[in-house]
Design a protein around this motif. Structure first.
Motif, PDB file in Angstrom:
ATOM      1  N   GLU A  27      34.535  35.260  37.505  1.00 39.64           N
ATOM      2  CA  GLU A  27      34.652  35.213  38.967  1.00 39.64           C
ATOM      3  C   GLU A  27      34.480  36.573  39.630  1.00 39.64           C
ATOM      4  O   GLU A  27      35.102  36.857  40.660  1.00 39.64           O
ATOM      5  CB  GLU A  27      35.986  34.568  39.392  1.00 39.64           C
ATOM      6  N   ASN A  28      33.615  37.405  39.036  1.00 44.32           N
ATOM      7  CA  ASN A  28      33.230  38.639  39.717  1.00 44.32           C
ATOM      8  C   ASN A  28      32.223  38.268  40.799  1.00 44.32           C
ATOM      9  O   ASN A  28      31.137  37.788  40.496  1.00 44.32           O
ATOM     10  CB  ASN A  28      32.607  39.622  38.716  1.00 44.32           C
ATOM     11  N   ARG A  53      38.588  34.862  30.838  1.00 43.79           N
ATOM     12  CA  ARG A  53      39.651  34.993  31.839  1.00 43.79           C
ATOM     13  C   ARG A  53      39.166  35.657  33.128  1.00 43.79           C
ATOM     14  O   ARG A  53      38.287  36.503  33.109  1.00 43.79           O
ATOM     15  CB  ARG A  53      40.818  35.801  31.246  1.00 43.79           C
ATOM     16  N   THR A  54      39.790  35.271  34.228  1.00 45.81           N
ATOM     17  CA  THR A  54      39.577  35.933  35.506  1.00 45.81           C
ATOM     18  C   THR A  54      40.416  37.212  35.535  1.00 45.81           C
ATOM     19  O   THR A  54      41.285  37.426  34.684  1.00 45.81           O
ATOM     20  CB  THR A  54      40.011  35.043  36.668  1.00 45.81           C
ATOM     21  N   GLU A  55      40.183  38.057  36.547  1.00 47.76           N
ATOM     22  CA  GLU A  55      40.976  39.284  36.648  1.00 47.76           C
ATOM     23  C   GLU A  55      42.470  38.965  36.776  1.00 47.76           C
ATOM     24  O   GLU A  55      43.313  39.642  36.163  1.00 47.76           O
ATOM     25  CB  GLU A  55      40.517  40.125  37.842  1.00 47.76           C
ATOM     26  N   LYS A  56      42.816  37.949  37.549  1.00 37.06           N
ATOM     27  CA  LYS A  56      44.230  37.586  37.708  1.00 37.06           C
ATOM     28  C   LYS A  56      44.842  37.159  36.382  1.00 37.06           C
ATOM     29  O   LYS A  56      46.004  37.480  36.088  1.00 37.06           O
ATOM     30  CB  LYS A  56      44.379  36.470  38.746  1.00 37.06           C
ATOM     31  N   GLU A  57      44.063  36.444  35.560  1.00 34.64           N
ATOM     32  CA  GLU A  57      44.571  36.010  34.255  1.00 34.64           C
ATOM     33  C   GLU A  57      44.725  37.192  33.301  1.00 34.64           C
ATOM     34  O   GLU A  57      45.686  37.254  32.526  1.00 34.64           O
ATOM     35  CB  GLU A  57      43.635  34.951  33.671  1.00 34.64           C
ATOM     36  N   TRP A  58      43.774  38.137  33.361  1.00 30.51           N
ATOM     37  CA  TRP A  58      43.917  39.362  32.562  1.00 30.51           C
ATOM     38  C   TRP A  58      45.163  40.131  32.998  1.00 30.51           C
ATOM     39  O   TRP A  58      45.956  40.594  32.156  1.00 30.51           O
ATOM     40  CB  TRP A  58      42.681  40.251  32.728  1.00 30.51           C
ATOM     41  N   GLU A  59      45.332  40.287  34.299  1.00 33.44           N
ATOM     42  CA  GLU A  59      46.476  41.049  34.819  1.00 33.44           C
ATOM     43  C   GLU A  59      47.798  40.454  34.351  1.00 33.44           C
ATOM     44  O   GLU A  59      48.735  41.179  33.975  1.00 33.44           O
ATOM     45  CB  GLU A  59      46.420  41.073  36.348  1.00 33.44           C
ATOM     46  N   LYS A  60      47.880  39.137  34.331  1.00 31.20           N
ATOM     47  CA  LYS A  60      49.105  38.454  33.881  1.00 31.20           C
ATOM     48  C   LYS A  60      49.413  38.817  32.426  1.00 31.20           C
ATOM     49  O   LYS A  60      50.566  39.079  32.067  1.00 31.20           O
ATOM     50  CB  LYS A  60      48.937  36.944  34.038  1.00 31.20           C
TER      51      LYS A  60
END
Length: 352
Positions: free
Chosen positions: A291-292, A319-326
């Motif tokens: 989702e970039n 993973r999306t950035e939010k999923e990586w951040e989690k």
């Protein structure tokens, strides 16, 4: 245009869409066929556009009656963008060059791996998997995980193809990493490539940065009798148990093989093995970030194809950035940076 004409047009368009969904597998089958017949290698050796009669004379087509069907295959390969055609002559595209044996960044092993029967069988179990308790569609098909399956001596060929595919992919990524992302390695004195297979990435980094002591950590059966030299070492071990201490830990295409729980376990082991950020500690991740908004459509489609592949073979995901951040937060990391510089994948630095 009348309402009935509008409906007819929509239905015809819908039919075209569903045909393309149904026939998606043909692209992979046609490219595999071209590879197995040796079409990319023949065109590469010829060094200039080649007419069909000359090409067919060089191919491994034993039955002459099959030659009459070759134009159908070639027409499809041209239409799909795999080959170029000028008048009645054919030549390679950048994509088809990646299936040439002598191309250092070729993806021949990845093509073989994804089309081998053991992997293909898992796709036929996808709908059953959604309705059973099996951890992966591959497990549904074979009664064991991909890793256990490849670890068996009788399936050693699959494992060899898999690790060769990883090595080929690593050559391309590392070439870009070393030439265009040198800042990643500034100030490092040691680095461990976790899950680094036969060491393609670490070997290149060790050569390009002789001041960095590099080590490859992978399972003992993967490391085998590989020996390091100079500023490169090979270590047999399990990343879930212990990761050797270093300034930086490298995880290239590792975390997308695992579910969130196991990713957090791996990242916590990484955190235990590096110093504080003030002392230069960090983890370097090379993986897809979904989702970039700036990503090209062709890249996005390839990323989602890989997302499906990880689900089917490993019960994992991209993973999306939010999923990586989690994941980073759960593993105890304080900050991260993402660099969208590696095509389909991104470079992520995370800091304790």
């Amino acid at each position: 245009m009348s309402t009935s004409e509008t409906i007819s047009t929509e239905l015809l368009h819908a039919q075209e869409q569903i045909w393309n969904y149904i026939f998606n597998f043909i692209s992979s089958s046609a490219v595999t066929c071209a590879f197995q017949l040796g079409i990319p290698d023949v065109l590469y050796k010829h060094e200039k556009p080649m007419c069909l009669s000359d090409l067919s004379a060089k191919l491994s087509v034993v039955n002459s009656s099959k030659i009459s069907f070759l134009p159908i295959l070639m027409r499809f390969l041209v239409q799909s963008g795999f080959l170029n055609q000028h008048e009645d002559h054919y030549f390679l595209t950048p994509a088809s060059r990646l299936l040439v044996k002598n191309e250092p960044f070729n993806v021949r092993s990845f093509l073989l791996f994804t089309n081998i029967q053991a992997c293909s069988k898992a796709w036929h179990e996808l709908s059953d998997w959604f309705q059973n308790d099996s951890p992966t569609p591959f497990h549904t098909a074979h009664g064991k995980s991909l890793w256990d399956y490849m670890g068996e001596e009788k399936h050693r060929v699959l494992g060899d193809i898999f690790y060769d595919a990883l090595a080929s992919d690593s050559r391309l990524i590392t070439n870009v990493l070393i030439t265009e992302c040198k800042h990643v390695f500034e100030g490092l004195t040691s680095l461990v490539d976790v899950g680094g297979g036969t060491g393609t990435v670490a070997i290149a980094i060790a050569k390009a940065f002789p001041n960095i002591n590099c080590a490859v950590l992978d399972l003992p059966q993967v490391i085998g009798d590989l020996k390091g030299s100079g500023n490169l070492a090979f270590i047999g071990g399990d990343m879930f148990d212990k990761i050797p201490h270093a300034n930086a830990i490298l995880l290239k295409s590792v975390l997308h093989d695992w579910n969130d729980e196991n990713c957090v376990r791996i990242l916590k082991k990484c955190k235990e093995s590096i110093p504080s950020r003030a002392k230069g500690g960090k983890v370097i991740i090379i993986d897809i970030v979904l989702e970039n908004p700036k990503e090209r459509n062709e890249f996005v489609r390839a990323q989602h194809n890989m997302d499906m592949l990880m689900m089917v073979l490993c019960g994992a995901k991209e993973r999306t950035e939010k999923e990586w951040e989690k994941l980073f937060i759960e593993a105890g990391f304080n900050e991260y940076k993402i660099f969208h510089v590696l095509g389909l994948r991104s470079l992520i630095e995370i800091y304790p």
